[in-house]
Design an enzyme around this catalytic site. Structure first.
Site, PDB file in Angstrom:
ATOM      1  N   ARG A 156      -5.247 -10.060 -15.100  1.00  0.00           N
ATOM      2  CA  ARG A 156      -5.781  -9.591 -13.800  1.00  0.00           C
ATOM      3  C   ARG A 156      -7.304  -9.611 -13.798  1.00  0.00           C
ATOM      4  NH1 ARG A 156      -1.756 -10.765 -13.739  1.00  0.00           N
ATOM      5  NH2 ARG A 156       0.197  -9.763 -13.253  1.00  0.00           N
ATOM      6  N   SER A 230       0.866  -3.103  -7.395  1.00  0.00           N
ATOM      7  CA  SER A 230       0.487  -2.280  -8.548  1.00  0.00           C
ATOM      8  C   SER A 230      -0.908  -1.699  -8.343  1.00  0.00           C
ATOM      9  CB  SER A 230       0.462  -3.125  -9.818  1.00  0.00           C
ATOM     10  OG  SER A 230       1.700  -3.762  -9.987  1.00  0.00           O
ATOM     11  N   GLU A 327      -6.284  -1.630 -10.494  1.00  0.00           N
ATOM     12  CA  GLU A 327      -6.160  -3.072 -10.197  1.00  0.00           C
ATOM     13  C   GLU A 327      -6.640  -3.366  -8.766  1.00  0.00           C
ATOM     14  OE1 GLU A 327      -2.455  -5.085 -11.360  1.00  0.00           O
ATOM     15  OE2 GLU A 327      -2.522  -6.167  -9.454  1.00  0.00           O
TER      16      GLU A 327
END
Ligand SMILES: Cc1cc2nc3c(=O)[nH]c(=O)nc-3n(C[C@H](O)[C@H](O)[C@H](O)COP(=O)(O)OP(=O)(O)OC[C@H]3O[C@@H](n4cnc5c(N)ncnc54)[C@H](O)[C@@H]3O)c2cc1C
Length: 331
Positions: A156, A230, A327
């Protein structure tokens, strides 16, 4: 901004434009009309938490088009405009039986945002099929080409979230897809769904359909409950820290990190163990089926969701000694 963010947060932007071609944006910059404010690029708004009105020009990237740049006996190089809906590109690849991105079916958002955080799901990430991207350097207004190395992809992560942050507009992305399909089905849930359907030798389409089924069964649909997927990254710990954590919590799920002795732990498990799953305060909450997903049940403000995320972070640090990293981009 309500229709433009999947968290369903109701804030306003000072200015808003839609860009269909890169040249339109270059022209806009050269005209200087919005030189006095920051510019915020927006794709599908599915990785954002808006906590206040945006004192900037929001530039919605709508650059369209999918084209085949090249092919050989094994591979095809497919380029898509930054504004193409990610799932539309996946469907296009699946229809042509080109393998490599089918495990990322149904991830919301646009092609242009996909390399930003090297999106991934079910054992596959953008970096695995990425060939190059073209991005506008906002200082020089020249288009620069980025190969995989220059993008510095990680879990990520990419160059565009660090040294390149706020410095480029990603205009298009080219993927190298595999004509000789080798479906990636190592992920347990995919195997289960294929097994239930009695599919022993799955096609690309079978895998895509399995992924869609899994995602629809466990992730909240932003059209019904606001969310950005998420909220936190899965924490990666050094081998020493991981041993300490596993000694205290013997049943804790964990995964090896390729090419490293580090160990990754599912943030959702930690959050669930800390008792947050299904928690709700006003309209901000933690999804009842997936503790990693924070949700807006209706009229939550971004600041309320952010406050909840901070409470969760603190509780995970207190209980497990683990720092969670966000995130979602909080603005
Ligand atoms: C239900 C749900 C499930 C999800 N599941 C996953 C998943 O499985 N895996 C995963 O990795 N992610 C997942 N996500 C997160 C999200 O879908 C991805 O991060 C997606 O790539 C965001 O795309 P977007 O176009 O919506 O980006 P936006 O939210 O619009 O933007 C994200 C960031 O990228 C910047 N940006 C956008 N476009 C450009 C551009 N062209 N040039 C430069 N900067 C740009 C924005 O300024 C912002 O900083 C999920 C989200 C939701 C809501």
């Amino acid at each position: 901004m309500l229709p433009y963010n999947t968290f369903g947060i109701d804030v306003s932007a000072r200015y808003f434009v839609e860009i269909n071609h890169l040249q339109e944006y270059i022209q806009l910059v050269q005209d200087g009309q919005y030189a006095h404010v920051k510019h915020l690029f927006l794709g599908g708004g599915s990785n954002l938490l808006l906590t206040q009105d945006i004192d900037a020009l929001v530039v919605k990237i709508q650059i369209s088009g999918i084209e085949v740049l090249d092919e050989d006996a094994d591979y095809v190089w497919v380029k898509a405009g930054a504004g193409v809906v990610w799932h539309d590109l996946v469907c296009y690849a699946v229809e042509h039986q080109w393998a490599g991105i089918e495990n990322m079916s149904l991830i919301p958002g646009t092609v242009g945002a996909a390399p930003m955080q090297n999106i991934g799901a079910y054992g596959v990430e953008v970096k695995d099929t990425f060939d190059h991207l073209d991005a506008l350097n906002l200082e020089t207004l020249a288009v620069e080409r980025f190969d995989t190395a220059r993008c510095a992809f990680g879990y990520r992560e990419s160059f565009f979230k660090h040294a390149g942050k706020g410095k480029y507009l990603i205009a298009s992305v080219c993927f190298r897809l595999n004509k000789k399909a080798e479906p990636q089905t190592s992920y347990g849930a995919i195997q289960t769904v294929l097994g239930e359907k009695g599919i022993g030798n799955p096609s690309i389409k079978d895998v895509a359909e399995a992924v869609i089924e899994i995602r629809q069964s466990k992730l909240p649909d932003p059209k019904e409950i606001g969310n950005s997927g998420s909220f936190f990254k899965n924490p990666t710990l050094s081998a020493t820290e991981a041993t300490r954590l596993m000694a205290s919590y013997p049943g804790i799920p964990h995964y090896a990190v390729e090419g490293s002795t580090d160990v990754k732990f599912p943030a959702g498990w930690l959050i669930e163990q800390a008792g947050w799953k299904g928690y709700r305060s006003g309209d901000a909450g933690v999804h009842a089926k997936q503790a990693l997903v924070l949700v807006n049940y209706g009229k939550a403000q971004g600041s309320e969701v952010k406050a909840l995320s901070e409470q969760i972070k603190k509780s995970i640090l207190d209980k497990f000694g683990v720092s969670l990293e966000t995130e979602v981009n909080i603005l």
